[in-house]
Design a protein around this motif. Sequence first.
Motif, PDB file in Angstrom:
ATOM      1  N   LEU A  59       0.871  -1.165   0.000  1.00 31.24           N
ATOM      2  CA  LEU A  59       0.000   0.000   0.000  1.00 31.24           C
ATOM      3  C   LEU A  59       0.917   1.226   0.000  1.00 31.24           C
ATOM      4  CD1 LEU A  59      -2.550  -1.005   2.809  1.00 31.24           C
ATOM      5  CD2 LEU A  59      -2.856  -1.257   0.335  1.00 31.24           C
ATOM      6  N   GLY A  60       0.677   2.149  -0.929  1.00 29.36           N
ATOM      7  CA  GLY A  60       1.539   3.316  -1.037  1.00 29.36           C
ATOM      8  C   GLY A  60       0.784   4.601  -0.786  1.00 29.36           C
ATOM      9  N   PHE A  61       1.384   5.508  -0.007  1.00 32.89           N
ATOM     10  CA  PHE A  61       0.754   6.768   0.353  1.00 32.89           C
ATOM     11  C   PHE A  61       1.673   7.931   0.009  1.00 32.89           C
ATOM     12  CE2 PHE A  61      -0.826   3.446   3.133  1.00 32.89           C
ATOM     13  CZ  PHE A  61      -2.201   3.610   3.052  1.00 32.89           C
ATOM     14  N   LEU A  62       1.104   8.960  -0.615  1.00 29.97           N
ATOM     15  CA  LEU A  62       1.870  10.152  -0.960  1.00 29.97           C
ATOM     16  C   LEU A  62       1.757  11.139   0.188  1.00 29.97           C
ATOM     17  CD1 LEU A  62       3.546  11.160  -3.391  1.00 29.97           C
ATOM     18  CD2 LEU A  62       1.521  12.444  -4.117  1.00 29.97           C
ATOM     19  N   GLY A 107      -3.560  16.848  -3.867  1.00 25.39           N
ATOM     20  CA  GLY A 107      -4.807  16.213  -4.262  1.00 25.39           C
ATOM     21  C   GLY A 107      -4.655  15.174  -5.355  1.00 25.39           C
ATOM     22  N   VAL A 108      -3.482  15.098  -5.974  1.00 24.27           N
ATOM     23  CA  VAL A 108      -3.257  14.042  -6.974  1.00 24.27           C
ATOM     24  C   VAL A 108      -3.034  12.690  -6.311  1.00 24.27           C
ATOM     25  CG1 VAL A 108      -2.217  15.742  -8.518  1.00 24.27           C
ATOM     26  CG2 VAL A 108      -0.741  14.281  -7.143  1.00 24.27           C
ATOM     27  N   ALA A 109      -2.919  12.665  -4.982  1.00 22.55           N
ATOM     28  CA  ALA A 109      -2.543  11.434  -4.283  1.00 22.55           C
ATOM     29  C   ALA A 109      -3.381  10.220  -4.644  1.00 22.55           C
ATOM     30  CB  ALA A 109      -2.562  11.674  -2.772  1.00 22.55           C
ATOM     31  N   PRO A 110      -4.724  10.300  -4.722  1.00 24.19           N
ATOM     32  CA  PRO A 110      -5.487   9.087  -5.040  1.00 24.19           C
ATOM     33  C   PRO A 110      -5.528   8.731  -6.515  1.00 24.19           C
ATOM     34  CG  PRO A 110      -6.992  10.909  -4.662  1.00 24.19           C
ATOM     35  CD  PRO A 110      -5.612  11.433  -4.369  1.00 24.19           C
ATOM     36  N   PHE A 111      -4.952   9.565  -7.377  1.00 20.43           N
ATOM     37  CA  PHE A 111      -5.146   9.379  -8.817  1.00 20.43           C
ATOM     38  C   PHE A 111      -4.367   8.218  -9.438  1.00 20.43           C
ATOM     39  CE2 PHE A 111      -6.765  13.939  -9.805  1.00 20.43           C
ATOM     40  CZ  PHE A 111      -7.940  13.627  -9.141  1.00 20.43           C
ATOM     41  N   PRO A 112      -3.161   7.882  -8.994  1.00 21.43           N
ATOM     42  CA  PRO A 112      -2.513   6.707  -9.603  1.00 21.43           C
ATOM     43  C   PRO A 112      -3.340   5.436  -9.454  1.00 21.43           C
ATOM     44  CG  PRO A 112      -0.888   8.048  -8.479  1.00 21.43           C
ATOM     45  CD  PRO A 112      -2.229   8.620  -8.123  1.00 21.43           C
ATOM     46  N   TYR A 113      -3.850   5.182  -8.259  1.00 25.19           N
ATOM     47  CA  TYR A 113      -4.688   3.999  -8.039  1.00 25.19           C
ATOM     48  C   TYR A 113      -6.012   4.133  -8.770  1.00 25.19           C
ATOM     49  CZ  TYR A 113      -7.362   0.495  -5.343  1.00 25.19           C
ATOM     50  OH  TYR A 113      -8.159  -0.571  -4.966  1.00 25.19           O
ATOM     51  N   LEU A 114      -6.617   5.325  -8.727  1.00 22.52           N
ATOM     52  CA  LEU A 114      -7.876   5.562  -9.440  1.00 22.52           C
ATOM     53  C   LEU A 114      -7.695   5.380 -10.938  1.00 22.52           C
ATOM     54  CD1 LEU A 114     -10.836   6.541  -9.519  1.00 22.52           C
ATOM     55  CD2 LEU A 114      -9.966   8.887  -9.505  1.00 22.52           C
ATOM     56  N   SER A 115      -6.607   5.917 -11.475  1.00 24.84           N
ATOM     57  CA  SER A 115      -6.338   5.794 -12.908  1.00 24.84           C
ATOM     58  C   SER A 115      -6.183   4.333 -13.315  1.00 24.84           C
ATOM     59  CB  SER A 115      -5.076   6.584 -13.260  1.00 24.84           C
ATOM     60  OG  SER A 115      -4.776   6.461 -14.636  1.00 24.84           O
ATOM     61  N   GLU A 116      -5.501   3.557 -12.487  1.00 26.92           N
ATOM     62  CA  GLU A 116      -5.331   2.135 -12.775  1.00 26.92           C
ATOM     63  C   GLU A 116      -6.676   1.426 -12.844  1.00 26.92           C
ATOM     64  OE1 GLU A 116      -3.373  -1.858 -10.713  1.00 26.92           O
ATOM     65  OE2 GLU A 116      -2.972   0.126  -9.871  1.00 26.92           O
ATOM     66  N   ALA A 130       6.994  23.732 -10.860  1.00 30.90           N
ATOM     67  CA  ALA A 130       7.437  22.565 -11.623  1.00 30.90           C
ATOM     68  C   ALA A 130       7.946  21.469 -10.690  1.00 30.90           C
ATOM     69  CB  ALA A 130       8.527  22.974 -12.609  1.00 30.90           C
ATOM     70  N   PHE A 131       8.510  21.864  -9.553  1.00 27.83           N
ATOM     71  CA  PHE A 131       8.986  20.882  -8.577  1.00 27.83           C
ATOM     72  C   PHE A 131       7.812  20.060  -8.048  1.00 27.83           C
ATOM     73  CE2 PHE A 131      10.910  20.106  -4.155  1.00 27.83           C
ATOM     74  CZ  PHE A 131      11.643  19.013  -4.592  1.00 27.83           C
ATOM     75  N   HIS A 132       6.721  20.722  -7.673  1.00 29.30           N
ATOM     76  CA  HIS A 132       5.527  20.001  -7.230  1.00 29.30           C
ATOM     77  C   HIS A 132       4.965  19.133  -8.355  1.00 29.30           C
ATOM     78  CE1 HIS A 132       5.696  23.153  -4.142  1.00 29.30           C
ATOM     79  NE2 HIS A 132       4.962  22.362  -3.389  1.00 29.30           N
ATOM     80  N   ALA A 133       5.084  19.609  -9.592  1.00 30.58           N
ATOM     81  CA  ALA A 133       4.507  18.910 -10.741  1.00 30.58           C
ATOM     82  C   ALA A 133       5.212  17.597 -11.050  1.00 30.58           C
ATOM     83  CB  ALA A 133       4.527  19.811 -11.970  1.00 30.58           C
ATOM     84  N   GLU A 134       6.324  17.307 -10.392  1.00 25.86           N
ATOM     85  CA  GLU A 134       6.966  16.010 -10.594  1.00 25.86           C
ATOM     86  C   GLU A 134       6.040  14.864 -10.196  1.00 25.86           C
ATOM     87  OE1 GLU A 134      10.879  15.672  -8.935  1.00 25.86           O
ATOM     88  OE2 GLU A 134      11.487  17.652  -9.672  1.00 25.86           O
ATOM     89  N   ALA A 135       5.064  15.152  -9.341  1.00 26.72           N
ATOM     90  CA  ALA A 135       4.099  14.120  -8.934  1.00 26.72           C
ATOM     91  C   ALA A 135       3.214  13.686 -10.094  1.00 26.72           C
ATOM     92  CB  ALA A 135       3.243  14.621  -7.779  1.00 26.72           C
ATOM     93  N   ALA A 136       3.128  14.500 -11.136  1.00 28.95           N
ATOM     94  CA  ALA A 136       2.299  14.143 -12.284  1.00 28.95           C
ATOM     95  C   ALA A 136       2.813  12.892 -12.982  1.00 28.95           C
ATOM     96  CB  ALA A 136       2.234  15.304 -13.270  1.00 28.95           C
TER      97      ALA A 136
END
Length: 224
Positions: A59-62, A107-116, A130-136
Amino acid sequence: MRSERLRVAGTEGVGPYVLLRLRRSRLQPGTPGQFFMLEAPGRPLPRPFSLCVAPPGELGFLVEPLGPGTSAIAALGVGDEIRVTGPLGRGFDLDVEHPLLVGGGIGVAPFPYLSECLGAPPAILGFRTAFHAEAAALVPNATVVLDPVLVTNALPTDPGDVLACGPEPMLDALARHVPGAQLAREAPMACGYGACYGCVVEREGRYVRLCVEGPVVREAVAVG
Protein backbone atom coordinates in the motif's frame (compact mmCIF):
# COMPACT_ATOMS: atom_id res chain seq x y z
CA MET A 1 -12.15 -1.90 8.44
CA ARG A 2 -8.98 -3.38 9.92
CA SER A 3 -6.12 -1.92 11.93
CA GLU A 4 -2.63 -3.37 11.70
CA ARG A 5 0.98 -2.39 12.16
CA LEU A 6 2.64 -2.44 8.74
CA ARG A 7 6.32 -2.43 7.95
CA VAL A 8 7.86 0.16 5.63
CA ALA A 9 9.00 -1.45 2.38
CA GLY A 10 10.55 1.70 0.93
CA THR A 11 10.29 5.44 0.40
CA GLU A 12 10.73 7.55 -2.73
CA GLY A 13 11.05 11.29 -3.18
CA VAL A 14 8.52 12.69 -5.67
CA GLY A 15 9.22 16.39 -5.94
CA PRO A 16 8.47 17.83 -2.48
CA TYR A 17 6.44 14.73 -1.56
CA VAL A 18 7.41 11.31 -0.22
CA LEU A 19 5.87 8.09 -1.53
CA LEU A 20 5.68 5.81 1.51
CA ARG A 21 5.37 2.15 0.54
CA LEU A 22 4.11 -0.28 3.19
CA ARG A 23 3.92 -4.08 3.14
CA ARG A 24 0.22 -4.81 2.87
CA SER A 25 -0.30 -7.76 5.25
CA ARG A 26 -4.09 -8.37 5.44
CA LEU A 27 -5.25 -4.83 4.70
CA GLN A 28 -7.09 -4.41 1.40
CA PRO A 29 -6.78 -1.33 -0.82
CA GLY A 30 -10.52 -0.70 -0.99
CA THR A 31 -12.11 1.70 -3.49
CA PRO A 32 -10.08 4.61 -4.89
CA GLY A 33 -10.87 7.73 -2.92
CA GLN A 34 -11.35 5.92 0.37
CA PHE A 35 -8.75 6.73 3.00
CA PHE A 36 -6.59 5.19 5.70
CA MET A 37 -5.62 6.58 9.10
CA LEU A 38 -1.85 6.43 9.60
CA GLU A 39 -0.36 6.68 13.06
CA ALA A 40 2.02 9.64 13.29
CA PRO A 41 5.08 8.59 15.35
CA GLY A 42 5.29 10.60 18.54
CA ARG A 43 1.98 12.39 17.91
CA PRO A 44 -1.33 11.79 19.73
CA LEU A 45 -3.59 11.57 16.66
CA PRO A 46 -3.35 9.67 13.35
CA ARG A 47 -3.53 11.39 9.97
CA PRO A 48 -5.87 10.55 7.05
CA PHE A 49 -4.34 9.61 3.69
CA SER A 50 -5.81 8.51 0.38
CA LEU A 51 -4.25 5.38 -1.07
CA CYS A 52 -1.90 6.41 -3.86
CA VAL A 53 -0.67 3.11 -5.31
CA ALA A 54 -1.55 -0.53 -4.65
CA PRO A 55 1.01 -2.85 -6.26
CA PRO A 56 0.84 -6.51 -5.23
CA GLY A 57 1.63 -6.86 -1.54
CA GLU A 58 1.95 -3.13 -0.87
CA LEU A 59 0.00 0.00 0.00
CA GLY A 60 1.54 3.32 -1.04
CA PHE A 61 0.75 6.77 0.35
CA LEU A 62 1.87 10.15 -0.96
CA VAL A 63 2.94 12.31 1.98
CA GLU A 64 3.55 16.05 2.00
CA PRO A 65 5.77 16.74 5.04
CA LEU A 66 4.37 20.03 6.35
CA GLY A 67 3.54 19.72 10.07
CA PRO A 68 5.05 17.56 12.82
CA GLY A 69 2.76 14.60 12.10
CA THR A 70 3.25 14.37 8.34
CA SER A 71 6.97 15.10 8.73
CA ALA A 72 7.31 12.19 11.19
CA ILE A 73 5.49 9.86 8.81
CA ALA A 74 7.60 10.99 5.84
CA ALA A 75 10.79 10.38 7.86
CA LEU A 76 10.05 6.67 8.38
CA GLY A 77 12.68 4.33 6.98
CA VAL A 78 12.74 0.80 5.61
CA GLY A 79 11.83 -1.68 8.33
CA ASP A 80 10.06 0.85 10.55
CA GLU A 81 6.49 0.04 11.55
CA ILE A 82 3.39 2.24 11.53
CA ARG A 83 -0.20 1.48 12.54
CA VAL A 84 -2.64 1.77 9.64
CA THR A 85 -6.45 1.60 9.86
CA GLY A 86 -8.73 1.29 6.86
CA PRO A 87 -10.03 1.47 4.26
CA LEU A 88 -12.51 4.08 5.50
CA GLY A 89 -15.15 6.38 4.07
CA ARG A 90 -16.80 6.54 0.68
CA GLY A 91 -14.66 6.47 -2.44
CA PHE A 92 -15.25 7.38 -6.08
CA ASP A 93 -18.07 5.81 -8.07
CA LEU A 94 -16.22 3.96 -10.82
CA ASP A 95 -19.35 3.37 -12.91
CA VAL A 96 -18.66 6.29 -15.27
CA GLU A 97 -18.57 6.40 -19.07
CA HIS A 98 -16.19 9.27 -19.80
CA PRO A 99 -13.98 9.86 -16.75
CA LEU A 100 -11.74 12.91 -16.46
CA LEU A 101 -9.47 13.21 -13.42
CA VAL A 102 -8.91 16.75 -12.16
CA GLY A 103 -6.48 17.41 -9.34
CA GLY A 104 -4.41 20.04 -7.64
CA GLY A 105 -1.25 19.73 -5.54
CA ILE A 106 -1.26 16.88 -3.03
CA GLY A 107 -4.81 16.21 -4.26
CA VAL A 108 -3.26 14.04 -6.97
CA ALA A 109 -2.54 11.43 -4.28
CA PRO A 110 -5.49 9.09 -5.04
CA PHE A 111 -5.15 9.38 -8.82
CA PRO A 112 -2.51 6.71 -9.60
CA TYR A 113 -4.69 4.00 -8.04
CA LEU A 114 -7.88 5.56 -9.44
CA SER A 115 -6.34 5.79 -12.91
CA GLU A 116 -5.33 2.14 -12.78
CA CYS A 117 -8.88 1.09 -11.85
CA LEU A 118 -10.41 3.21 -14.65
CA GLY A 119 -7.99 2.19 -17.41
CA ALA A 120 -5.80 5.34 -17.48
CA PRO A 121 -8.33 8.07 -18.46
CA PRO A 122 -7.13 11.62 -19.22
CA ALA A 123 -6.19 13.82 -16.27
CA ILE A 124 -5.70 17.56 -15.75
CA LEU A 125 -3.37 18.35 -12.85
CA GLY A 126 -2.51 21.76 -11.43
CA PHE A 127 0.57 22.60 -9.35
CA ARG A 128 2.22 25.64 -7.78
CA THR A 129 5.65 24.91 -9.24
CA ALA A 130 7.44 22.56 -11.62
CA PHE A 131 8.99 20.88 -8.58
CA HIS A 132 5.53 20.00 -7.23
CA ALA A 133 4.51 18.91 -10.74
CA GLU A 134 6.97 16.01 -10.59
CA ALA A 135 4.10 14.12 -8.93
CA ALA A 136 2.30 14.14 -12.28
CA ALA A 137 4.66 11.37 -13.41
CA LEU A 138 2.64 9.01 -11.19
CA VAL A 139 -0.52 9.61 -13.24
CA PRO A 140 -0.76 8.37 -16.87
CA ASN A 141 -2.21 10.60 -19.60
CA ALA A 142 -1.86 13.74 -17.48
CA THR A 143 -1.91 17.33 -18.73
CA VAL A 144 -0.09 19.64 -16.31
CA VAL A 145 -0.90 23.29 -15.68
CA LEU A 146 1.15 25.55 -13.42
CA ASP A 147 0.19 28.67 -11.49
CA PRO A 148 -1.27 31.10 -12.37
CA VAL A 149 -3.26 28.93 -14.83
CA LEU A 150 -6.30 27.30 -13.19
CA VAL A 151 -7.39 23.73 -13.90
CA THR A 152 -10.91 25.02 -14.62
CA ASN A 153 -9.45 27.03 -17.51
CA ALA A 154 -7.99 23.84 -18.95
CA LEU A 155 -11.25 21.88 -18.90
CA PRO A 156 -12.61 20.78 -22.28
CA THR A 157 -15.99 22.10 -23.41
CA ASP A 158 -17.57 18.78 -22.48
CA PRO A 159 -15.52 17.47 -19.55
CA GLY A 160 -17.56 14.29 -19.17
CA ASP A 161 -17.54 12.61 -15.75
CA VAL A 162 -15.21 14.65 -13.55
CA LEU A 163 -13.56 12.97 -10.58
CA ALA A 164 -11.59 15.53 -8.59
CA CYS A 165 -9.39 15.98 -5.56
CA GLY A 166 -7.52 19.07 -4.47
CA PRO A 167 -7.76 22.38 -2.60
CA GLU A 168 -11.23 23.47 -1.52
CA PRO A 169 -11.30 26.60 -3.76
CA MET A 170 -10.53 24.39 -6.76
CA LEU A 171 -13.29 21.94 -5.83
CA ASP A 172 -15.77 24.77 -5.30
CA ALA A 173 -14.93 26.14 -8.75
CA LEU A 174 -15.39 22.70 -10.29
CA ALA A 175 -18.77 22.35 -8.56
CA ARG A 176 -19.86 25.57 -10.29
CA HIS A 177 -18.49 24.51 -13.69
CA VAL A 178 -19.45 20.83 -13.63
CA PRO A 179 -22.60 20.06 -11.59
CA GLY A 180 -22.60 16.45 -10.47
CA ALA A 181 -18.82 16.14 -10.40
CA GLN A 182 -17.39 13.72 -7.85
CA LEU A 183 -15.33 15.79 -5.40
CA ALA A 184 -13.00 14.33 -2.79
CA ARG A 185 -13.37 16.87 0.02
CA GLU A 186 -11.05 17.39 3.00
CA ALA A 187 -11.61 18.17 6.68
CA PRO A 188 -9.64 17.57 9.90
CA MET A 189 -10.17 14.02 11.15
CA ALA A 190 -9.32 12.49 14.51
CA CYS A 191 -10.93 9.04 14.32
CA GLY A 192 -11.89 8.38 10.70
CA TYR A 193 -15.12 6.49 11.37
CA GLY A 194 -17.67 9.07 12.55
CA ALA A 195 -17.26 8.95 16.33
CA CYS A 196 -15.52 12.25 17.04
CA TYR A 197 -17.52 14.54 14.69
CA GLY A 198 -14.31 16.44 13.98
CA CYS A 199 -14.87 16.40 10.21
CA VAL A 200 -18.45 17.74 10.19
CA VAL A 201 -18.95 20.25 7.36
CA GLU A 202 -21.95 21.94 5.80
CA ARG A 203 -22.83 20.64 2.38
CA GLU A 204 -25.91 21.78 0.43
CA GLY A 205 -27.77 22.99 3.51
CA ARG A 206 -27.05 20.08 5.82
CA TYR A 207 -24.21 18.86 7.99
CA VAL A 208 -22.31 15.71 7.05
CA ARG A 209 -19.42 13.76 8.49
CA LEU A 210 -16.92 13.59 5.65
CA CYS A 211 -15.27 10.46 7.05
CA VAL A 212 -18.57 8.57 6.72
CA GLU A 213 -20.58 10.29 3.95
CA GLY A 214 -17.41 11.23 2.11
CA PRO A 215 -14.72 12.09 1.50
CA VAL A 216 -16.05 11.78 -2.06
CA VAL A 217 -19.32 13.66 -2.50
CA ARG A 218 -21.43 14.90 -5.40
CA GLU A 219 -22.52 18.52 -5.29
CA ALA A 220 -24.73 20.38 -7.71
CA VAL A 221 -23.29 23.77 -6.73
CA ALA A 222 -20.44 25.06 -4.63
CA VAL A 223 -21.05 25.97 -1.02
CA GLY A 224 -20.18 29.42 0.30
